[in-house]
Design a protein around this motif. Sequence first.
Motif, PDB file in Angstrom:
ATOM      1  N   UNK A 198      32.831  60.407 -75.421  1.00 54.07           N
ATOM      2  CA  UNK A 198      33.187  60.223 -76.826  1.00 54.07           C
ATOM      3  C   UNK A 198      32.018  60.468 -77.778  1.00 54.07           C
ATOM      4  N   UNK A 199      30.855  60.829 -77.245  1.00 57.20           N
ATOM      5  CA  UNK A 199      29.639  61.072 -78.011  1.00 57.20           C
ATOM      6  C   UNK A 199      29.133  59.826 -78.742  1.00 57.20           C
ATOM      7  N   UNK A 200      29.699  58.680 -78.419  1.00 56.29           N
ATOM      8  CA  UNK A 200      29.271  57.436 -79.063  1.00 56.29           C
ATOM      9  C   UNK A 200      28.345  56.619 -78.171  1.00 56.29           C
ATOM     10  N   UNK A 201      28.657  56.602 -76.870  1.00 51.41           N
ATOM     11  CA  UNK A 201      27.857  55.820 -75.925  1.00 51.41           C
ATOM     12  C   UNK A 201      27.634  56.613 -74.648  1.00 51.41           C
ATOM     13  N   UNK A 202      26.622  56.198 -73.913  1.00 53.03           N
ATOM     14  CA  UNK A 202      26.379  56.720 -72.575  1.00 53.03           C
ATOM     15  C   UNK A 202      25.692  55.629 -71.765  1.00 53.03           C
ATOM     16  N   UNK A 203      25.607  55.836 -70.469  1.00 52.04           N
ATOM     17  CA  UNK A 203      25.014  54.842 -69.577  1.00 52.04           C
ATOM     18  C   UNK A 203      23.712  55.365 -69.003  1.00 52.04           C
ATOM     19  N   UNK A 204      22.696  54.538 -69.053  1.00 54.37           N
ATOM     20  CA  UNK A 204      21.400  54.851 -68.454  1.00 54.37           C
ATOM     21  C   UNK A 204      21.225  54.007 -67.198  1.00 54.37           C
TER      22      UNK A 204
END
Length: 230
Positions: free
Chosen positions: A60-66
């Motif tokens: 969604x270009x809002x969040x990602x996981x590291x």
Amino acid sequence: MSQRTAYRRTAMRGSNSILDSEVIQLLLFYILPFIIINSIIFFLVTVKPKYEVHVGETHDYRTTTVTFSIKSYLPLKEVTITLNSEPLDLVRTGKRTYQAVISTNGILDVYMKNFNGMSLSEYEVIDILDDGAPELVSYDVNEGILSLVVKDTQSGIDYTSLHATTASGQIVAPLSVDQANGFVTFQLDPGGLTVSIKDLSGNEYLPSFSVVKEASSDDVSSDEGQLMVQ
């Protein structure tokens, strides 16, 4: 004579066997342990921390996981992980594995220090999230109709939130919306119009439009003017 020669050869073989045995013992019990022990000491003194960082995809270009995994052989004395100089909220997900959900691009700084005093300081660049406002490709006015072409190459335009505000604070809905081509029209208020253009990540662009009347050569105001945008 032959017996003496045979005795000498036997004595020489015995002497060589003794020497070979002493060399082997010296190699096995002194030289090799010395090399191994010193190699281990050198490794323990000089080994640096190790880690792996994986930045996941974003849908969604809002969040990602590291995902952060510790690969060090020695126990760690200190670990600091920040995103844009702010501590990262990591949650343990496995043995020496941690995760964090992030909602902004930036610089991920990693500082680690082993108990042997060796340390490292490295960084990772995260730039896959949409933190930029939509783009106004073009604009025009014709017979009081303001025409806009907008686009957003990451999360996309939030067409449901498109609206404008007059100078007096009145909310104005678009006259038409062509999502396939990013084409939007508004009725331009005589006092000007501020258009709210948001993307699906919540980034907003607020251009203001107004028509500045141009004076004719005899100082009489004309009906036409120049469209200004701020």
